[in-house]
Design a protein around this motif. Structure first.
Motif, short mmCIF file in Angstrom:
data_model
loop_
_atom_site.label_atom_id
_atom_site.label_comp_id
_atom_site.label_asym_id
_atom_site.label_seq_id
_atom_site.Cartn_x
_atom_site.Cartn_y
_atom_site.Cartn_z
N LEU A 181 -4.90 -19.66 0.20
CA LEU A 181 -6.32 -20.00 0.13
C LEU A 181 -6.91 -19.61 -1.22
O LEU A 181 -7.72 -20.34 -1.79
CB LEU A 181 -7.08 -19.31 1.26
N LYS A 182 -6.50 -18.44 -1.74
CA LYS A 182 -6.99 -18.01 -3.05
C LYS A 182 -6.54 -18.98 -4.14
O LYS A 182 -7.27 -19.22 -5.10
CB LYS A 182 -6.48 -16.60 -3.35
N ALA A 183 -5.33 -19.55 -3.98
CA ALA A 183 -4.80 -20.49 -4.97
C ALA A 183 -5.36 -21.90 -4.77
O ALA A 183 -5.06 -22.81 -5.54
CB ALA A 183 -3.28 -20.52 -4.90
N GLY A 184 -6.17 -22.09 -3.71
CA GLY A 184 -6.77 -23.40 -3.46
C GLY A 184 -5.87 -24.36 -2.71
O GLY A 184 -6.17 -25.55 -2.62
N ASN A 185 -4.77 -23.85 -2.13
CA ASN A 185 -3.84 -24.71 -1.37
C ASN A 185 -4.27 -24.73 0.10
O ASN A 185 -3.63 -24.12 0.96
CB ASN A 185 -2.40 -24.19 -1.50
N LEU A 186 -5.35 -25.44 0.38
CA LEU A 186 -5.92 -25.44 1.72
C LEU A 186 -4.98 -26.07 2.75
O LEU A 186 -4.87 -25.58 3.88
CB LEU A 186 -7.27 -26.17 1.71
N ASP A 187 -4.30 -27.15 2.37
CA ASP A 187 -3.39 -27.83 3.30
C ASP A 187 -2.23 -26.93 3.70
O ASP A 187 -1.88 -26.84 4.88
CB ASP A 187 -2.87 -29.13 2.68
N GLU A 188 -1.63 -26.26 2.70
CA GLU A 188 -0.51 -25.37 3.01
C GLU A 188 -0.98 -24.18 3.83
O GLU A 188 -0.26 -23.69 4.72
CB GLU A 188 0.16 -24.89 1.71
N ALA A 189 -2.19 -23.70 3.56
CA ALA A 189 -2.75 -22.59 4.33
C ALA A 189 -2.95 -23.01 5.79
O ALA A 189 -2.65 -22.25 6.72
CB ALA A 189 -4.07 -22.14 3.72
N GLN A 190 -3.44 -24.23 5.97
CA GLN A 190 -3.67 -24.73 7.32
C GLN A 190 -2.37 -24.84 8.10
O GLN A 190 -2.29 -24.45 9.27
CB GLN A 190 -4.37 -26.10 7.24
N ASP A 191 -1.33 -25.36 7.45
CA ASP A 191 -0.01 -25.46 8.10
C ASP A 191 0.52 -24.08 8.47
O ASP A 191 1.06 -23.88 9.57
CB ASP A 191 0.99 -26.18 7.17
N LEU A 192 0.39 -23.13 7.53
CA LEU A 192 0.88 -21.78 7.78
C LEU A 192 0.11 -21.12 8.92
O LEU A 192 0.70 -20.42 9.77
CB LEU A 192 0.77 -20.93 6.51
N PHE A 193 -1.20 -21.35 8.96
CA PHE A 193 -2.04 -20.75 10.01
C PHE A 193 -1.55 -21.14 11.40
O PHE A 193 -1.49 -20.31 12.31
CB PHE A 193 -3.49 -21.18 9.80
N HIS A 194 -1.19 -22.42 11.55
CA HIS A 194 -0.73 -22.89 12.86
C HIS A 194 0.65 -22.33 13.21
O HIS A 194 1.01 -22.30 14.39
CB HIS A 194 -0.69 -24.42 12.87
N GLN A 195 1.39 -21.85 12.19
CA GLN A 195 2.73 -21.30 12.44
C GLN A 195 2.71 -19.82 12.81
O GLN A 195 3.71 -19.30 13.30
CB GLN A 195 3.62 -21.48 11.19
N ILE A 196 1.60 -19.14 12.55
CA ILE A 196 1.55 -17.70 12.82
C ILE A 196 1.76 -17.46 14.31
O ILE A 196 0.96 -17.94 15.14
CB ILE A 196 0.20 -17.09 12.35
N PRO A 197 2.80 -16.72 14.68
CA PRO A 197 3.11 -16.55 16.10
C PRO A 197 2.07 -15.73 16.87
O PRO A 197 1.74 -16.05 18.01
CB PRO A 197 4.47 -15.83 16.09
N ARG A 198 1.55 -14.67 16.25
CA ARG A 198 0.56 -13.82 16.91
C ARG A 198 -0.60 -13.59 15.95
O ARG A 198 -0.58 -12.65 15.15
CB ARG A 198 1.18 -12.49 17.34
N LYS A 199 -1.59 -14.45 16.03
CA LYS A 199 -2.74 -14.35 15.13
C LYS A 199 -3.64 -13.20 15.57
O LYS A 199 -3.90 -13.02 16.75
CB LYS A 199 -3.55 -15.64 15.13
N ASP A 200 -4.12 -12.44 14.60
CA ASP A 200 -5.14 -11.44 14.90
C ASP A 200 -6.48 -11.92 14.35
O ASP A 200 -6.58 -13.01 13.78
CB ASP A 200 -4.76 -10.06 14.35
N VAL A 201 -7.51 -11.13 14.50
CA VAL A 201 -8.84 -11.55 14.07
C VAL A 201 -8.89 -11.77 12.56
O VAL A 201 -9.65 -12.61 12.05
CB VAL A 201 -9.92 -10.53 14.51
N ILE A 202 -8.04 -11.03 11.81
CA ILE A 202 -7.98 -11.21 10.34
C ILE A 202 -7.43 -12.58 10.00
O ILE A 202 -7.91 -13.23 9.06
CB ILE A 202 -7.13 -10.09 9.70
N SER A 203 -6.44 -13.05 10.76
CA SER A 203 -5.87 -14.39 10.53
C SER A 203 -6.97 -15.45 10.68
O SER A 203 -7.12 -16.33 9.83
CB SER A 203 -4.74 -14.67 11.52
N TRP A 204 -7.71 -15.34 11.79
CA TRP A 204 -8.79 -16.30 12.04
C TRP A 204 -9.88 -16.21 10.97
O TRP A 204 -10.34 -17.24 10.44
CB TRP A 204 -9.41 -16.05 13.42
#
Length: 579
Positions: A181-204
């Protein structure tokens, strides 16, 4: 017996003074083997004077007869936890020179510190030691490496480290997500977000902030609604996103809907209203705050200063200094106060500010010095401004622009031009503020041709003149008698002109007694502003000068009676009554 007593005292003590007394007994009795235990106990204290304690713990490390990796690692970790990142890296380097094998805590803390102070060379060097000391499979060290490269923007290496991790924690996933996200790669960040097995509030929160910073508030809202758990950071991210997008109404709706608020919530909204020029709404929020701290006062003082209310800024500053407030101003406070004083242009404020800075032990850095340069220059003390300018450790764009503008308004056109050339020689590109000062210098000196060349050169640096730059040029051309050229410049402006630009033309028309253009200028001024008595009085004066006594009388009578006036030679009317 003595050792047992000293160990008991160690567990009971909680101040550096007490630790020094115990340390003295340790040295006197020759129990040097107890020093590491004292260091460990000290680092567990919850103290406010952590800098003093860190310094003392570090000095104890250097006195150890048998230095051990664990003690050094504990101090390095403590420094990193307290934000003393430069000190943490320096201590790690010393540890390495002593050939002590680092612990996972020391190496991960050193990597964390390198990331925070943007020390890429140091981080890469420590990365090499990760392999040497066998920390390739340590999740804490690998996560610190991932965080380092993510914060540095090297997402290729960050992804390589991530892919090589045998064990990934949610912190690891979040570090990579934040990096994308800091590098501006929103699409890659979105893909990675959906792959996180156990998201915490920081992930969201990270993903919501990413959408908000990208201006995609619809997606941010959707994700916010889906969050299984929300905290203050979640709500503040939404408020900040709406403010950055210019949707202050939506930001306020979220603010009002918050189950609870912290200081950041209030300050963010105050700053948002300040950005939009809504000082009254900002003031109402400030008054509603139950607990006002330094940051909230800074936000409100800055709001006043940034919205041309210098007296209110200084009044609030004085309220903050009352004995029962127990709030000490910092550098941010004084930066805003200096800005407010600059708007008043009173030299007495310069001495008043410096006196207060001395009282509170505020050290003059380049940022504050630049603000004082602007203050002294606007108060007419250009020599003092120059003195501060030459004392700067690093002269940046802001400092040069302040000095150029100062020379410009004080009639030192040659000095302003020299400073501009010096700035370019130092490979510092000008901005719009720089050109405001430079054009002002040409205007005060009446250098029409050079001023016009300067105006046209703005495009060479990719700058688009603002309405203020057009206003200065109209004033420059008009004062020199080039009224037709000034008029053509106005009608060819790429943006809607304001009353200030037309007012500059009207003043020039009064100077050169040009009735035709004066009538046109007044026509536009009346359209753009409600209170037009000053403009009509100028036109009346032009009529009188050229002998049009009847027109002058009608204009003057209309102004005094606030009647509907029809300008001679114009086919339109305007009500002078302020709406």
């Amino acid at each position: 017996m003595v050792v047992t007593k000293l160990m008991t005292l160690m567990k009971q003590c909680s101040t550096v003074k007490q630790a020094k007394q115990i340390h003295a007994h340790i040295l006197i009795n020759g129990f040097s083997f107890l020093q590491p235990f004292l260091i460990h106990h000290m680092l567990l204290w919850d103290v406010t004077n952590y800098r003093t304690m860190a310094h003392y713990a570090s000095s104890m490390l250097h006195q150890l007869h048998n230095p051990d990796s664990f003690s050094w690692g504990c101090v390095i970790r403590f420094l990193a936890q307290k934000g003393l990142f430069t000190e943490a890296v320096s201590l790690y380097v010393e540890m390495h020179r002593m050939r002590l094998c680092p612990t996972s805590h020391s190496i991960s803390s050193a990597l964390k510190s390198c990331a925070r102070i943007q020390n890429m060379l140091g981080g890469v060097s420590i990365h090499g030691q990760v392999h040497v000391f066998g920390f390739d499979t340590c999740v804490y060290v690998q996560t610190a490496l991932l965080d380092l490269y993510s914060k540095m923007g090297d997402m290729g290496t960050a992804r390589h480290v991530f892919d090589g991790m045998t064990d990934r924690s949610v912190v690891s996933w979040n570090s990579l997500l934040s990096g994308y996200l800091k590098a501006g790669n929103l699409d890659e960040a979105q893909d990675l977000f959906h792959q996180i097995p156990r998201k915490d509030v920081i992930s969201w929160n990270t993903m919501v902030s990413g959408y908000a910073k990208a201006g995609n508030m619809d997606q941010a809202c959707t994700l916010f609604q889906q969050m299984p758990e929300r905290n203050l950071v979640s709500w503040n991210a939404m408020i900040t996103g709406f403010i950055d997008c210019g949707s202050i109404v939506s930001a306020r709706e979220f603010f009002d809907a918050m189950p609870r608020r912290n200081c950041v919530s209030w300050i963010t909204m105050i700053a948002g209203y300040s950005k939009g020029g809504d000082v009254d709404s900002a003031r109402k929020l400030f008054v509603q705050m139950d607990h006002k701290d330094l940051l909230s006062y800074n936000a409100m003082i800055a709001c006043y200063a940034q919205n041309s209310k210098p007296k209110e800024a200084l009044e609030l500053f004085n309220d903050m200094l009352k004995p029962n407030m127990y709030i000490h101003p910092d550098k941010m406070t004084f930066a805003s106060v200096i800005s407010a004083c600059s708007q008043l242009g009173d030299l007495e404020h310069c001495y008043w500010i410096e006196s207060h800075m001395n009282d509170f032990g505020i050290v003059l850095d380049d940022h504050l010095a630049t603000a004082l340069i602007d203050l002294y220059a606007k108060c007419g003390s250009i020599d003092m401004a120059y003195k501060l300018f030459h004392c700067l450790r690093k002269r940046d764009l802001v400092a040069y622009s302040a000095m150029i503008y100062g020379c410009g308004i004080n009639g030192k056109a040659c000095d302003a031009i020299k400073l501009f050339e010096q700035m370019l020689a130092e490979c510092i590109c000008p901005n719009l503020a720089t050109y405001t000062g430079l054009l002002t210098a040409y205007n005060h000196a009446g250098l029409v041709e050079k001023g016009y060349q300067c105006f046209k050169s703005m495009k060479d640096y990719g700058l688009v003149p603002s309405i203020d730059h057009y206003g200065v040029m109209v004033d420059l051309l008009g004062r020199a008698g080039y009224l037709d050229e000034a008029y053509k410049l106005i009608i060819n402006m790429p943006m809607q002109s304001n009353a200030g630009v037309w007012g500059a033309l009207l003043l020039a028309c009064r100077l050169h007694n040009n009735v035709d253009l004066g009538e046109i200028a007044v026509q536009h001024c009346i359209k753009l502003e409600g209170d037009t008595s000053g403009y009509c009085s100028l036109l009346s004066s032009i009529y009188a000068t050229v002998g049009k006594w009847d027109d002058a009388k009608k204009m003057r009578t209309g102004v005094e009676g606030k009647e509907i006036i029809k300008l001679p030679g114009c086919s339109w009317t305007s009500n002078l009554t302020t709406p």
